[in-house]
Design a protein around this motif. Structure first.
Motif, PDB file in Angstrom:
ATOM      1  N   PRO A 210     -15.187 -11.092  11.369  1.00 40.81           N
ATOM      2  CA  PRO A 210     -14.893  -9.958  10.480  1.00 40.81           C
ATOM      3  C   PRO A 210     -13.409  -9.575  10.488  1.00 40.81           C
ATOM      4  CG  PRO A 210     -16.574  -9.370  12.133  1.00 40.81           C
ATOM      5  CD  PRO A 210     -16.005 -10.696  12.528  1.00 40.81           C
ATOM      6  N   ILE A 211     -12.979  -8.959   9.381  1.00 36.70           N
ATOM      7  CA  ILE A 211     -11.608  -8.438   9.272  1.00 36.70           C
ATOM      8  C   ILE A 211     -11.688  -6.919   9.243  1.00 36.70           C
ATOM      9  CG2 ILE A 211      -9.561  -8.293   7.809  1.00 36.70           C
ATOM     10  CD1 ILE A 211     -10.372 -10.972   6.558  1.00 36.70           C
ATOM     11  N   GLN A 212     -10.928  -6.260  10.117  1.00 38.04           N
ATOM     12  CA  GLN A 212     -10.864  -4.789  10.095  1.00 38.04           C
ATOM     13  C   GLN A 212      -9.509  -4.375   9.537  1.00 38.04           C
ATOM     14  OE1 GLN A 212     -12.231  -2.813  13.743  1.00 38.04           O
ATOM     15  NE2 GLN A 212     -12.826  -4.803  14.550  1.00 38.04           N
ATOM     16  N   ILE A 213      -9.529  -3.475   8.563  1.00 42.12           N
ATOM     17  CA  ILE A 213      -8.277  -3.024   7.925  1.00 42.12           C
ATOM     18  C   ILE A 213      -8.435  -1.572   7.455  1.00 42.12           C
ATOM     19  CG2 ILE A 213      -9.030  -4.025   5.691  1.00 42.12           C
ATOM     20  CD1 ILE A 213      -6.020  -4.660   5.156  1.00 42.12           C
ATOM     21  N   HIS A 214      -7.343  -0.798   7.521  1.00 44.12           N
ATOM     22  CA  HIS A 214      -7.352   0.551   6.954  1.00 44.12           C
ATOM     23  C   HIS A 214      -6.995   0.444   5.471  1.00 44.12           C
ATOM     24  CE1 HIS A 214      -6.149   1.262  11.223  1.00 44.12           C
ATOM     25  NE2 HIS A 214      -6.895   2.337  11.119  1.00 44.12           N
ATOM     26  N   VAL A 215      -7.760   1.093   4.614  1.00 44.80           N
ATOM     27  CA  VAL A 215      -7.448   1.046   3.174  1.00 44.80           C
ATOM     28  C   VAL A 215      -7.611   2.428   2.539  1.00 44.80           C
ATOM     29  CG1 VAL A 215      -7.973  -0.033   0.950  1.00 44.80           C
ATOM     30  CG2 VAL A 215      -8.297  -1.345   3.049  1.00 44.80           C
ATOM     31  N   ALA A 216      -6.591   2.838   1.789  1.00 45.46           N
ATOM     32  CA  ALA A 216      -6.649   4.060   0.968  1.00 45.46           C
ATOM     33  C   ALA A 216      -7.072   5.287   1.776  1.00 45.46           C
ATOM     34  CB  ALA A 216      -7.570   3.847  -0.238  1.00 45.46           C
ATOM     35  N   GLU A 217      -6.397   5.468   2.912  1.00 42.77           N
ATOM     36  CA  GLU A 217      -6.718   6.627   3.761  1.00 42.77           C
ATOM     37  C   GLU A 217      -6.129   7.909   3.168  1.00 42.77           C
ATOM     38  OE1 GLU A 217      -5.492   6.154   7.827  1.00 42.77           O
ATOM     39  OE2 GLU A 217      -6.132   8.156   8.430  1.00 42.77           O
ATOM     40  N   THR A 218      -4.896   7.781   2.635  1.00 44.05           N
ATOM     41  CA  THR A 218      -4.226   8.983   2.101  1.00 44.05           C
ATOM     42  C   THR A 218      -3.698   8.713   0.686  1.00 44.05           C
ATOM     43  OG1 THR A 218      -2.069   8.277   2.924  1.00 44.05           O
ATOM     44  CG2 THR A 218      -3.400   9.622   4.417  1.00 44.05           C
ATOM     45  N   ARG A 219      -3.409   9.787  -0.018  1.00 42.84           N
ATOM     46  CA  ARG A 219      -2.828   9.620  -1.363  1.00 42.84           C
ATOM     47  C   ARG A 219      -1.422   9.039  -1.274  1.00 42.84           C
ATOM     48  NH1 ARG A 219      -4.393  14.870  -4.878  1.00 42.84           N
ATOM     49  NH2 ARG A 219      -3.483  15.870  -3.073  1.00 42.84           N
ATOM     50  N   ARG A 220      -0.710   9.420  -0.221  1.00 48.82           N
ATOM     51  CA  ARG A 220       0.650   8.904  -0.014  1.00 48.82           C
ATOM     52  C   ARG A 220       0.621   7.374   0.099  1.00 48.82           C
ATOM     53  NH1 ARG A 220       5.082  10.899   4.485  1.00 48.82           N
ATOM     54  NH2 ARG A 220       6.114   8.920   4.717  1.00 48.82           N
ATOM     55  N   GLU A 221      -0.394   6.875   0.821  1.00 46.77           N
ATOM     56  CA  GLU A 221      -0.521   5.424   0.986  1.00 46.77           C
ATOM     57  C   GLU A 221      -0.800   4.737  -0.358  1.00 46.77           C
ATOM     58  OE1 GLU A 221      -3.790   4.277   3.603  1.00 46.77           O
ATOM     59  OE2 GLU A 221      -3.988   2.432   2.451  1.00 46.77           O
ATOM     60  N   VAL A 222      -1.666   5.336  -1.170  1.00 44.90           N
ATOM     61  CA  VAL A 222      -1.970   4.747  -2.483  1.00 44.90           C
ATOM     62  C   VAL A 222      -0.676   4.649  -3.304  1.00 44.90           C
ATOM     63  CG1 VAL A 222      -3.236   5.073  -4.653  1.00 44.90           C
ATOM     64  CG2 VAL A 222      -4.364   5.548  -2.464  1.00 44.90           C
ATOM     65  N   GLN A 223       0.105   5.732  -3.262  1.00 40.57           N
ATOM     66  CA  GLN A 223       1.376   5.773  -3.993  1.00 40.57           C
ATOM     67  C   GLN A 223       2.327   4.680  -3.484  1.00 40.57           C
ATOM     68  OE1 GLN A 223       1.606   7.580  -6.593  1.00 40.57           O
ATOM     69  NE2 GLN A 223       3.671   6.795  -6.987  1.00 40.57           N
ATOM     70  N   GLU A 224       2.418   4.544  -2.172  1.00 41.88           N
ATOM     71  CA  GLU A 224       3.310   3.557  -1.564  1.00 41.88           C
ATOM     72  C   GLU A 224       2.933   2.126  -1.961  1.00 41.88           C
ATOM     73  OE1 GLU A 224       3.966   5.216   2.580  1.00 41.88           O
ATOM     74  OE2 GLU A 224       4.675   3.152   2.859  1.00 41.88           O
ATOM     75  N   VAL A 225       1.643   1.846  -1.925  1.00 41.69           N
ATOM     76  CA  VAL A 225       1.173   0.492  -2.276  1.00 41.69           C
ATOM     77  C   VAL A 225       1.439   0.230  -3.762  1.00 41.69           C
ATOM     78  CG1 VAL A 225      -0.873  -0.978  -2.487  1.00 41.69           C
ATOM     79  CG2 VAL A 225      -0.532   0.389  -0.427  1.00 41.69           C
ATOM     80  N   ARG A 226       1.231   1.258  -4.578  1.00 40.45           N
ATOM     81  CA  ARG A 226       1.472   1.105  -6.004  1.00 40.45           C
ATOM     82  C   ARG A 226       2.955   0.797  -6.276  1.00 40.45           C
ATOM     83  NH1 ARG A 226      -1.752   3.703 -10.224  1.00 40.45           N
ATOM     84  NH2 ARG A 226      -2.368   5.368  -8.815  1.00 40.45           N
TER      85      ARG A 226
END
Ligand SMILES: [Zn+2]
Length: 436
Positions: A210-226
């Protein structure tokens, strides 16, 4: 008369496949559940019998997202904005204190918190997982462990290439273990690169882990990835071919409807951590939508630094309540679905096809709960009791892989007092450092 290695019986046996059985019992042979007895079917010999009329027998809880060693940072800093908390406390503390020895001295305490509150399997992303695995194996705890891989140095290694190399070695060492399932842990889309994620996917496929990853925890992160990759986190991960049923996506708070559909289509596991998300004011995950669309919604606590507890009973109740208030609908996230997220769906998300239920042929990971306390009477519906009334401290016995590790609230496989003494040496150093 049939002979079992262990029989666990109770006033109620809670099973998803057989329903709630009154005055039932579970017959265990080796590490598997061999028979589930209904009332009146008793007729067995057993080397050991656990149970009584004042107990619920239920599947062990599955915590699908944590950083167990962060138990040393519980309460170090609270009520702060996420980035101030990380930059001024958590990252400096990790940089200064996290070593192999730190892992070896914190894991027994974290395992004792989890066992004593009914968790029999947990998924963990942290550092020096080789040491964690050795400690947990001795205790007899089941765990899915991933080394954190990130674009900057970690306590384990200075570059992501070396972190990945460590992770691959760790996978090779533990691939066929009965209790420890190795895994791989790219930290998050915003802290890695497409190159890292592609390499991670290759390693995961090579070994089937399995792969463990954090995804879309905060709105700031969504903005950064975008800003970085031109897409929201889930669309970005999908566009590089990263998503499939081996991925366990922690938090997953900020997904739109189309992204939820992508998760359903790709059968991605979701490790929702509602209390951590609430404490850090990250947001509320769309639990009802996940359930309605048939997503693989599981539950986790996150680390003790952001929760500040590994008690999955608290987490279940909180998930049910925050889901209801978020939808303004008391029928959303019913107790049965919440319990499934905390057991069977958690196990499925982590790649187990025979774990998380009391069912013949399943691995024997189960717990008993006392139901004779002031806060736990009466019990009309054992499932609603588990989610809304029970506390982690009601856990009386814990069986993992067919072996009792906790009986009548006593640890059988770890020396709790010695563990605390060793743990406190580290805690005193942390207090000195932060002048607490
Ligand atoms: Zn986390």
């Amino acid at each position: 008369m049939e002979k079992f290695d262990l029989v666990v019986k109770g006033k109620f046996v809670v099973s998803f496949s057989d329903g709630v059985i009154e005055n039932g019992a579970v017959g265990i042979k080796g590490n598997k559940i061999d028979r589930v007895f209904r009332e009146g079917e008793f007729g067995y010999h057993a080397d050991e019998i656990i149970g009584g009329d004042d107990l619920i027998v239920m599947p062990g809880l599955v915590n699908t997202h944590t950083h167990a060693a962060m138990i040393a940072f519980r309460g170090l800093a609270d009520d702060l904005p996420l980035f101030e908390w990380l930059q001024n406390y958590i990252w400096p503390a990790e940089g200064k204190f996290v070593t192999e020895e730190f892992i070896r001295k914190t894991l027994p305490v974290a395992a004792s918190e989890m066992i004593s509150t009914g968790t029999t399997l947990f998924a963990d992303m942290y550092f020096f997982q080789q040491d964690a695995a050795e400690v947990l194996r001795k205790i007899g705890m089941r765990a899915v462990l991933a080394e954190g891989i990130i674009s900057f140095p970690t306590p384990t290694a200075e570059s992501w290439e070396k972190q990945l190399q460590y992770n691959e070695e760790f996978i090779k060492n533990w691939l066929n273990d009965e209790l420890i399932k190795p895994s791989i842990g790219p930290h998050a889309p915003y802290t890695t690169t497409p190159e890292i994620l592609k390499k991670v996917r290759d390693v995961a496929e090579k070994y089937g882990v399995p792969i463990q990853i954090h995804v879309a925890e905060t709105r700031r992160e969504v903005q950064e990835v975008r800003e970085k990759f031109g897409k929201t986190p889930v669309r970005y991960l999908d566009s590089i071919g990263f998503l499939n049923s081996s991925v366990v996506s922690a938090h997953s708070v900020w997904l739109d409807d189309e992204e939820i559909d992508i998760y359903v289509e790709k059968n991605v596991g979701i490790a929702s951590c509602p209390q951590s998300n609430a404490k850090l004011a990250s947001g509320v995950a769309p639990h009802r939508k996940y359930l309605e669309k048939g997503a693989k919604l599981a539950l986790g606590t996150d680390g003790d630094a952001s929760n500040n507890s590994l008690d999955m009973f608290q987490e279940m109740k909180f998930m049910a309540l925050i889901c209801k208030v978020n939808t303004l609908d008391p029928t959303s996230c019913p107790a049965n679905e919440v319990l499934k997220s905390a057991t069977l769906r958690g196990a499925i998300s982590l790649g187990y096809s025979n774990l998380g239920d009391i069912k013949e042929g399943f691995l024997a990971d189960l717990i008993t709960l006392k139901i004779n306390k002031p806060h736990s009477i009466p019990v009309f519906n054992p499932i609603s009791h588990i989610v809304y009334a029970a506390k982690g401290t009601d856990v009386n016995d814990v069986v993992i892989n067919g072996k009792p590790v906790y009986r009548n609230r006593e640890f059988l496989t770890l020396d709790f007092h010695r563990s605390i003494r060793e743990f406190n040496i580290i805690i005193n150093k942390i207090k000195d450092e932060f002048k607490i």
